[in-house]
Design an enzyme around this catalytic site. Structure first.
Site, PDB file in Angstrom:
ATOM      1  N   ASP A  12      39.147  63.603  18.555  1.00 30.02           N
ATOM      2  CA  ASP A  12      40.234  63.027  17.749  1.00 30.02           C
ATOM      3  C   ASP A  12      41.536  63.814  17.944  1.00 30.02           C
ATOM      4  O   ASP A  12      41.507  64.996  18.278  1.00 30.02           O
ATOM      5  CB  ASP A  12      39.802  63.057  16.275  1.00 30.02           C
ATOM      6  CG  ASP A  12      40.624  62.106  15.425  1.00 30.02           C
ATOM      7  OD1 ASP A  12      41.396  61.306  15.983  1.00 30.02           O
ATOM      8  OD2 ASP A  12      40.497  62.169  14.190  1.00 30.02           O
ATOM      9  N   HIS A  29      46.227  60.903  25.503  1.00 31.34           N
ATOM     10  CA  HIS A  29      44.924  60.452  26.012  1.00 31.34           C
ATOM     11  C   HIS A  29      44.674  60.975  27.434  1.00 31.34           C
ATOM     12  O   HIS A  29      43.547  61.299  27.794  1.00 31.34           O
ATOM     13  CB  HIS A  29      44.840  58.923  25.999  1.00 31.34           C
ATOM     14  CG  HIS A  29      44.872  58.336  24.614  1.00 31.34           C
ATOM     15  ND1 HIS A  29      44.124  58.849  23.579  1.00 31.34           N
ATOM     16  CD2 HIS A  29      45.554  57.285  24.089  1.00 31.34           C
ATOM     17  CE1 HIS A  29      44.346  58.137  22.486  1.00 31.34           C
ATOM     18  NE2 HIS A  29      45.212  57.192  22.762  1.00 31.34           N
ATOM     19  N   LEU A 123      23.554  68.688  33.483  1.00 26.98           N
ATOM     20  CA  LEU A 123      24.125  68.161  32.230  1.00 26.98           C
ATOM     21  C   LEU A 123      24.226  66.641  32.248  1.00 26.98           C
ATOM     22  O   LEU A 123      24.739  66.064  33.206  1.00 26.98           O
ATOM     23  CB  LEU A 123      25.534  68.741  32.042  1.00 26.98           C
ATOM     24  CG  LEU A 123      26.318  68.199  30.850  1.00 26.98           C
ATOM     25  CD1 LEU A 123      25.903  68.917  29.568  1.00 26.98           C
ATOM     26  CD2 LEU A 123      27.819  68.350  31.048  1.00 26.98           C
TER      27      LEU A 123
END
Ligand code: FPP
Length: 235
Positions: A12, A29, A123
């Protein structure tokens, strides 16, 4: 020491970070997408096996067309910039959410990245896109109901596992640690089933400011928490 296998993050604060610097929200972003690389590498080095990132929620379609269009192009940017490195590091790209409603080009970029990395065993970098937990549960219930209707499953046979196995996250363990950046203390329809026993961390830093050091601090804090899963004994 308690293992922190699965970390989920609500990334956020991109918009507020950019505005505070006099830049458009989309600039936040883009820096946020670059930070995905930084934090995925850091998480891997800290021993995390599954990192689930909230890239776009089922509610994010309400944003302006320009912002939605920009967000839909970010996976292409992310993989163009960093896929080679993700592959070299053994990362596997995985996806959750309703991909069917995404623009065709976005869906293709995501599915290609998942396919290209499917044999990797490092991962799991899980991208939640057009993801909403209630929508995921709705889709799971629908698939279970269809099995019952087809006579493949009796209602009495429905266990918790039946539901877990019908969710988009069926291949992943439950979340150990959920982090939300930028000071907000909400879950925002994220992984509601999967965080049943997760530890929660709300940090003031926005996502572009969220550094490997802050991640390490969150994981360190997690290892000191006493997770009892409803029991009473200390570990
Ligand atoms: C919330 O911040 C963030 C988003 C809705 C987008 C998150 C996306 C990225 C960080 C890019 C990652 C890309 C990929 C492909 C994984 P906000 O803009 O709502 O912040 P605000 O609360 O300050 O407005």
């Amino acid at each position: 020491m308690k293992e922190c296998r699965h970390v989920a993050i609500i990334m956020d604060g991109n918009g507020r970070w950019a505005k505070a610097k006099g830049m458009p929200r989309t600039a936040g972003h883009k820096v946020g997408a670059d930070n995905v690389r930084t934090i995925a590498i850091a998480a891997n080095e800290l021993g995390v096996k599954y990192l689930t990132l909230y890239a776009f929620s089922t509610e994010n379609w309400k944003r302006s067309n320009d912002e939605v269009n920009y967000l839909m192009k970010l996976p292409a940017y992310l993989f163009k910039m960093y896929m080679k490195e993700f592959l070299e590091r053994g990362f596997r790209i995985r996806l959750i959410g309703d991909l069917s409603a995404l623009p065709e080009a976005t869906r293709k970029v995501l599915l290609d990245a998942a396919d290209e990395s499917k044999d990797n065993t490092g991962l799991s970098l899980i991208i939640a896109i057009n993801y909403g937990s209630r929508d995921e549960i709705r889709r799971a219930v629908k698939s279970i109901a269809e099995k019952v209707k087809a006579g493949e499953l009796e209602p009495e046979e429905i266990e918790e596992e039946t539901i877990s196995d019908a969710l988009d996250t069926r291949d992943f363990p439950d979340v150990d640690l959920l982090i939300r950046t930028s000071g907000e203390q909400r879950i925002s329809n994220y992984l509601l089933w999967q965080i049943a026993y997760a530890e929660l961390e709300f940090v003031p830093e926005s996502w572009p400011e969220f550094t490997p050091e802050v991640l390490a601090r969150c994981i360190e804090e997690y290892t000191h928490r006493d997770r009892r899963f409803g029991g009473v004994t200390n570990e």
